[in-house]
Design a protein around this motif. Structure first.
Motif, short mmCIF file in Angstrom:
data_model
loop_
_atom_site.label_atom_id
_atom_site.label_comp_id
_atom_site.label_asym_id
_atom_site.label_seq_id
_atom_site.Cartn_x
_atom_site.Cartn_y
_atom_site.Cartn_z
N SER A 47 53.18 35.25 46.10
CA SER A 47 54.52 35.82 45.89
C SER A 47 55.65 34.78 45.72
O SER A 47 56.62 35.06 45.02
CB SER A 47 54.85 36.79 47.02
N ARG A 75 45.22 31.20 54.66
CA ARG A 75 45.55 31.83 55.95
C ARG A 75 44.48 31.43 56.96
O ARG A 75 43.30 31.33 56.60
CB ARG A 75 45.59 33.36 55.81
N GLN A 109 44.50 34.77 44.91
CA GLN A 109 45.24 35.99 44.58
C GLN A 109 45.75 35.92 43.16
O GLN A 109 45.91 34.83 42.59
CB GLN A 109 46.48 36.11 45.49
N1 PHE Z 1 51.91 39.27 48.70
C1 PHE Z 1 51.24 40.42 49.27
C2 PHE Z 1 50.11 39.92 50.21
O1 PHE Z 1 49.65 38.83 50.06
C3 PHE Z 1 50.65 41.29 48.21
C4 PHE Z 1 51.70 41.97 47.40
C5 PHE Z 1 52.23 41.36 46.28
C6 PHE Z 1 52.17 43.21 47.74
C7 PHE Z 1 53.20 41.98 45.53
C8 PHE Z 1 53.13 43.84 47.01
C9 PHE Z 1 53.66 43.22 45.90
O2 PHE Z 1 49.71 40.62 51.09
#
Ligand code: PHE
Length: 346
Positions: free
Chosen positions: A171, A195, A208
Motif C-alpha cells: 500500500s 511480517r 502482494q
Molecule cells: N494492504 C492491505 C493488507 O495488506 C490489503 C488491502 C489493500 C486492502 C488495498 C484494501 C485495499 O492487508
C-alpha cells in the motif's frame, strides 16, 4: 646430392623422419652445411663458380622439407578430424534447465492481465518509513493495525526522524504514486512484503499485488467489475462469482473482503474453499475498498474531485490456488524436486 635428398624427403613417412633429414643435411654437421664451409677455403674464381650452385641446393632442400612437412601436417589433421566426427546418435545432454519460479510467473501474468485493462506497473522500495507504510494510509501511531502487522523495524530513524521498517504491505506504493503523479491513475504494485510470522500459510516474506485507481466519479461498481474481469482471466474460467463482505481497513471506506466462488467440479485445479447450498466453493482472496478521503487528502489531492478504489491480494496465495500447492513455506525453500512436482523446471 640434390636428387638423393629430394628422394629421401618425398619418402619421409612422418615428422620425425623429416626432422632427421633436416639435421643430416642442414644441421651443424650436415652435408650441405659442410659444403657451405668449403666456400671459405676457395679462391674467388672457384667461389664464383661453386657458390650459386651450393646456395641453390640449400634453398631447394629447405623448400622441399617445408613442403613435405606441410603435406604430413595436413594428413595428420585429416586423421584427427575423421576421429573426432560428431556422433548424432549419442543421447542428448540431460543437465537441468532453469525455469521461472511460480511466484514470478504469477506476477508476470497479473501484469499482463491488468495491462489489458489499462493499468501500469508501479514499484516502491522494500525499506519504507512508517509515514508511508502507516500514517499516510490513515493508520496513526496508536492504531491497533500497527501491532497487527507484526512489523520488522530498523533500529535507526531516517534523516527526517521517521521510523524505518520493512514494508508490511504494498500500500505505500499507493502513497508514492498519488504524491508523484496527477490523476487519472491506474496502477498495480507487485512486490515483496514482510511480517514477523511463520506457519504453513504465513512466511516472514511474501508477495502482494496492490491495485489503485484514482479518477473522477469512481464507485464500487468499477471495483467489482475490475476484480471480476481479473479473476476470470487469471483462473481461466467464466463461472467465477464474487462475494463482497463488509470489512474494515483504515485506508479504505467502505471496505470489502472479497470471496471468490466457483462451481465445484471434480478434477479442477482450484483447491481450498468451503462449499455452499448452490454448489459454490468459496475462497477468501482479497482486501479492497474505496480509497479513504483522508488518504487522498494526505497525498495532496482534493477528495471532493478525485475518488478511487484499491485492492490488495497475496500473490503466493494466488499461485497456491491455481497450481494446487498447499504449503507456502515450500515456495522459498528452493527445492528443485518441489518445483518439478508442480510442473516448474526440469
Ligand atoms: N494492504 C492491505 C493488507 O495488506 C490489503 C488491502 C489493500 C486492502 C488495498 C484494501 C485495499 O492487508
Amino acid at each position: 646430392i640434390q636428387t638423393q635428398l629430394m628422394g629421401d624427403i618425398a619418402a619421409a613417412a612422418d615428422l620425425d623422419a623429416i626432422e632427421a633429414l633436416r639435421v643430416s643435411a642442414l644441421g651443424k654437421a650436415g652435408t650441405i652445411t659442410a659444403l657451405l664451409k668449403t666456400l671459405g677455403g676457395m679462391t674467388p674464381d672457384e667461389r664464383q663458380a661453386k657458390g650459386p650452385e651450393i646456395h641453390s641446393l640449400r634453398e631447394a632442400v629447405t623448400a622441399g622439407l617445408a613442403a613435405r612437412k606441410a603435406e604430413l601436417d595436413a594428413a595428420a589433421l585429416d586423421v584427427k578430424l575423421a576421429a573426432e566426427a560428431i556422433d548424432m546418435s549419442l543421447p542428448a545432454d540431460t543437465s537441468p534447465r532453469g525455469s521461472i519460479h511460480p511466484v514470478s510467473q504469477v506476477m508476470d501474468e497479473l501484469a499482463e492481465i491488468f495491462a489489458d485493462m489499462g493499468f501500469a506497473v508501479a514499484t516502491g522500495p522494500e525499506i519504507e518509513d512508517d509515514w508511508r507504510n502507516f500514517t499516510a494510509l490513515n493508520i496513526p501511531e496508536t492504531h491497533p493495525a500497527r501491532a497487527m502487522h507484526d512489523t520488522f523495524y530498523f533500529p535507526d530513524t531516517d534523516v527526517e526522524g521517521r521510523a524505518m521498517l520493512l514494508r508490511t504491505h504494498t500500500s505505500p506504493v499507493q502513497i508514492r504514486t498519488m504524491m508523484s503523479q496527477q490523476p487519472p491513475i491506474r496502477i498495480i504494485a507487485p512486490g515483496r512484503v514482510y511480517r514477523s510470522d511463520s506457519d504453513a500459510t504465513h512466511t516472514p516474506m511474501f508477495h502482494q499485488v496492490e491495485g489503485l485507481v484514482i479518477d473522477r466519479g469512481i464507485h464500487m461498481g468499477h471495483l467489482k467489475w475490475t476484480l471480476e474481469t481479473f479473476l476470470k482471466a487469471y483462473f481461466e474460467r467464466d463461472d467465477i462469482v464474487l462475494r463482497l463482505r463488509p470489512s474494515y481497513f483504515p485506508f479504505t471506506e467502505p471496505s470489502a473482503e472479497v470471496d471468490v466462488g466457483y462451481k465445484q467440479e471434480k478434477g479442477r485445479r482450484i483447491v481450498g474453499g468451503n462449499g455452499d447450498d448452490a454448489g459454490h466453493a468459496w475462497m477468501e482472496l482479497l482486501g479492497s475498498g474505496m480509497v479513504n478521503r483522508r488518504v487522498i487528502a494526505n497525498c495532496g489531492l482534493d477528495p471532493d474531485e478525485w475518488q478511487g478504489f484499491a485492492f490488495g491480494v497475496g500473490v503466493d496465495r494466488l499461485a497456491m490456488l491455481k497450481y494446487g500447492m498447499d504449503d507456502l513455506r515450500a515456495f522459498f525453500d528452493g527445492d528443485l524436486r518441489w518445483l518439478a512436482h508442480y510442473g516448474f523446471g526440469a
